[in-house]
Design a protein around this motif. Structure first.
Motif, PDB file in Angstrom:
ATOM      1  N   ARG A  76       0.809  -1.205   0.000  1.00 42.24           N
ATOM      2  CA  ARG A  76       0.000   0.000   0.000  1.00 42.24           C
ATOM      3  C   ARG A  76       0.849   1.264   0.000  1.00 42.24           C
ATOM      4  N   SER A  77       0.331   2.265  -0.689  1.00 35.80           N
ATOM      5  CA  SER A  77       0.965   3.581  -0.740  1.00 35.80           C
ATOM      6  C   SER A  77       0.052   4.573  -0.046  1.00 35.80           C
ATOM      7  N   SER A  78       0.474   5.818   0.003  1.00 38.02           N
ATOM      8  CA  SER A  78      -0.377   6.847   0.605  1.00 38.02           C
ATOM      9  C   SER A  78      -1.642   7.051  -0.213  1.00 38.02           C
ATOM     10  N   GLY A  79      -1.641   6.546  -1.452  1.00 36.96           N
ATOM     11  CA  GLY A  79      -2.797   6.683  -2.320  1.00 36.96           C
ATOM     12  C   GLY A  79      -3.773   5.531  -2.210  1.00 36.96           C
ATOM     13  N   ILE A 106       1.879   7.062  11.100  1.00 34.81           N
ATOM     14  CA  ILE A 106       1.620   6.963   9.666  1.00 34.81           C
ATOM     15  C   ILE A 106       2.938   6.908   8.900  1.00 34.81           C
ATOM     16  N   GLN A 107       3.192   5.797   8.206  1.00 32.31           N
ATOM     17  CA  GLN A 107       4.425   5.647   7.432  1.00 32.31           C
ATOM     18  C   GLN A 107       4.138   5.146   6.019  1.00 32.31           C
ATOM     19  N   PHE A 108       4.484   5.961   5.036  1.00 32.50           N
ATOM     20  CA  PHE A 108       4.362   5.567   3.626  1.00 32.50           C
ATOM     21  C   PHE A 108       5.616   6.001   2.872  1.00 32.50           C
ATOM     22  N   GLY A 109       5.740   5.534   1.630  1.00 37.36           N
ATOM     23  CA  GLY A 109       6.878   5.932   0.798  1.00 37.36           C
ATOM     24  C   GLY A 109       7.321   4.842  -0.157  1.00 37.36           C
ATOM     25  N   HIS A 110       7.440   3.609   0.337  1.00 36.39           N
ATOM     26  CA  HIS A 110       7.949   2.517  -0.496  1.00 36.39           C
ATOM     27  C   HIS A 110       7.126   2.308  -1.763  1.00 36.39           C
ATOM     28  N   ASN A 111       5.835   2.252  -1.622  1.00 31.34           N
ATOM     29  CA  ASN A 111       4.980   1.974  -2.776  1.00 31.34           C
ATOM     30  C   ASN A 111       4.499   3.240  -3.479  1.00 31.34           C
ATOM     31  N   ASP A 112       4.880   4.385  -2.942  1.00 35.96           N
ATOM     32  CA  ASP A 112       4.591   5.649  -3.616  1.00 35.96           C
ATOM     33  C   ASP A 112       5.599   5.926  -4.723  1.00 35.96           C
ATOM     34  N   GLN A 113       6.692   5.167  -4.729  1.00 39.00           N
ATOM     35  CA  GLN A 113       7.724   5.384  -5.745  1.00 39.00           C
ATOM     36  C   GLN A 113       7.223   5.010  -7.139  1.00 39.00           C
ATOM     37  N   PRO A 114       7.836   5.548  -8.171  1.00 39.18           N
ATOM     38  CA  PRO A 114       7.397   5.285  -9.552  1.00 39.18           C
ATOM     39  C   PRO A 114       7.500   3.807  -9.925  1.00 39.18           C
ATOM     40  N   GLY A 115       6.739   3.421 -10.959  1.00 39.18           N
ATOM     41  CA  GLY A 115       6.830   2.075 -11.505  1.00 39.18           C
ATOM     42  C   GLY A 115       5.908   1.064 -10.866  1.00 39.18           C
ATOM     43  N   LYS A 116       4.926   1.511 -10.070  1.00 43.97           N
ATOM     44  CA  LYS A 116       4.011   0.588  -9.416  1.00 43.97           C
ATOM     45  C   LYS A 116       2.584   1.018  -9.730  1.00 43.97           C
ATOM     46  N   PRO A 117       2.050   0.571 -10.850  1.00 40.19           N
ATOM     47  CA  PRO A 117       0.720   0.991 -11.293  1.00 40.19           C
ATOM     48  C   PRO A 117      -0.348   0.778 -10.228  1.00 40.19           C
ATOM     49  N   GLY A 118      -1.207   1.774 -10.075  1.00 37.89           N
ATOM     50  CA  GLY A 118      -2.264   1.689  -9.084  1.00 37.89           C
ATOM     51  C   GLY A 118      -1.826   2.047  -7.692  1.00 37.89           C
ATOM     52  N   ARG A 119      -0.517   2.290  -7.520  1.00 38.15           N
ATOM     53  CA  ARG A 119       0.012   2.588  -6.193  1.00 38.15           C
ATOM     54  C   ARG A 119       0.841   3.864  -6.156  1.00 38.15           C
ATOM     55  N   SER A 120       1.742   4.028  -7.118  1.00 31.06           N
ATOM     56  CA  SER A 120       2.685   5.144  -7.056  1.00 31.06           C
ATOM     57  C   SER A 120       1.966   6.487  -7.085  1.00 31.06           C
ATOM     58  N   THR A 121       2.570   7.463  -6.406  1.00 31.08           N
ATOM     59  CA  THR A 121       2.030   8.817  -6.360  1.00 31.08           C
ATOM     60  C   THR A 121       3.120   9.804  -6.757  1.00 31.08           C
ATOM     61  N   ASP A 122       2.713  10.973  -7.183  1.00 30.80           N
ATOM     62  CA  ASP A 122       3.673  11.995  -7.568  1.00 30.80           C
ATOM     63  C   ASP A 122       4.334  12.575  -6.316  1.00 30.80           C
TER      64      ASP A 122
END
Length: 292
Positions: A76-79, A106-122
């Motif tokens: 999971r990402s912040s999105g 609250i801890q996010f970041g790993h799945n917010d990175q690029p290259g993970k469709p449906g998860r990554s955030t800007d």
């Protein structure tokens, strides 16, 4: 004389009864003051029950005066943590009452990175806005937000730790400053510890031991790919390929440079507890801290 004696006795008994006040209503007990606090963990797999520091934190770093609930989920990402409804579950828990105070880490970041469709955030827009919204909604629910920077990965190149999560950690710090939120800088502390250990010794934090060729490669100062190949159809699109190799729902226990086993969880959970006691002093009595 006997009738007179009984008459006098009855009169005295009646008089005594009349002087005895009637019993009033039972006293109402004052409501007991709730003293226990609650900590809710929100985040990705590096916080979650499998592969994260959360289990050790909840099991060994809080006292009986604190309830600890781990609502972090792998992949999971912040999105997408919000989109799929996991955040609604966390909000409902915050509003359920029964505790003097509720703190939400609250801890996010790993799945917010690029290259993970449906998860990554800007990184420049979506990620900080998502964190701000989590903070605001936590406060609106009557709880206290605490932001946590992402746990470092343990990838090395030419003897140097690759800091690919640095920008997400800095974005988290910035939101904490802007909204005056307590911050646990787990990224900085975990990074320092992994650098201290080096590429080989840091492998002991993983869920499983590395294969011999992976350990031998790390001795040169550069780590090599550690994930188990996943069969991918030749005609798969790029999105399908990434989702197959980085599934959100595949539970696994294997060696990699991101997730952590019991030893890693214990080490990083201790760091979280120490920093939490510093940035939220009123929680200190509810945390298990090692004597210095």
């Amino acid at each position: 004389m006997k009738p007179l004696f009984f008459a006098v006795s009855l009169l005295l008994a009646t008089s005594a009864a009349a002087q005895t006040p009637a019993p009033g209503p039972a006293p109402v007990e004052a409501p007991r003051k709730i003293t226990a606090s609650r900590i809710i963990l929100v985040g990705d797999s590096t916080t979650a029950v499998q592969g994260g520091w959360g289990p050790s934190f909840c099991a060994y770093r809080v006292t009986s005066f604190v309830a600890c609930i781990n609502l972090a989920r792998g992949g999971r990402s912040s999105g997408n943590y919000r989109v799929e409804g996991s955040w609604d579950i966390a909000l409902a828990e915050m509003k359920s009452g029964g505790f003097a105070k509720t703190y939400v880490l609250i801890q996010f970041g790993h799945n917010d990175q690029p290259g993970k469709p449906g998860r990554s955030t800007d990184l420049a827009t979506e990620f900080p806005q998502n964190l701000k919204r989590y903070v605001e909604e936590t406060r609106a629910a009557g709880a206290i937000p605490v932001l946590v920077t992402p746990l470092t990965r343990r990838i090395f190149k030419d003897g140097q730790l690759v800091d690919d999560l640095g920008p997400w950690a800095e974005a988290t710090r910035k939101v904490a400053r802007e909204l005056n939120v307590p911050l646990i800088d787990l990224h900085a502390r975990s990074r320092a510890e992994v650098i201290r250990l080096g590429p080989v010794d840091a492998m002991r934090f993983a869920q499983e031991p590395p294969a011999p060729h992976i350990r031998d490669a790390a001795k040169s100062g550069t780590t090599v790919e550690a994930s188990t190949p996943v069969p991918v159809p030749a005609n798969a699109t790029e999105e399908e390929r990434r989702n197959l190799t980085e599934s959100m729902n595949r539970t696994k226990s294997a060696f990699d440079y991101t997730h952590i086993g019991r030893e890693g969880a214990d080490v990083f959970a201790e760091m979280v507890a120490e920093d939490l006691a510093t940035v939220v002093p009123e929680l200190k009595r509810g945390l298990v801290l090692k004597a210095k």
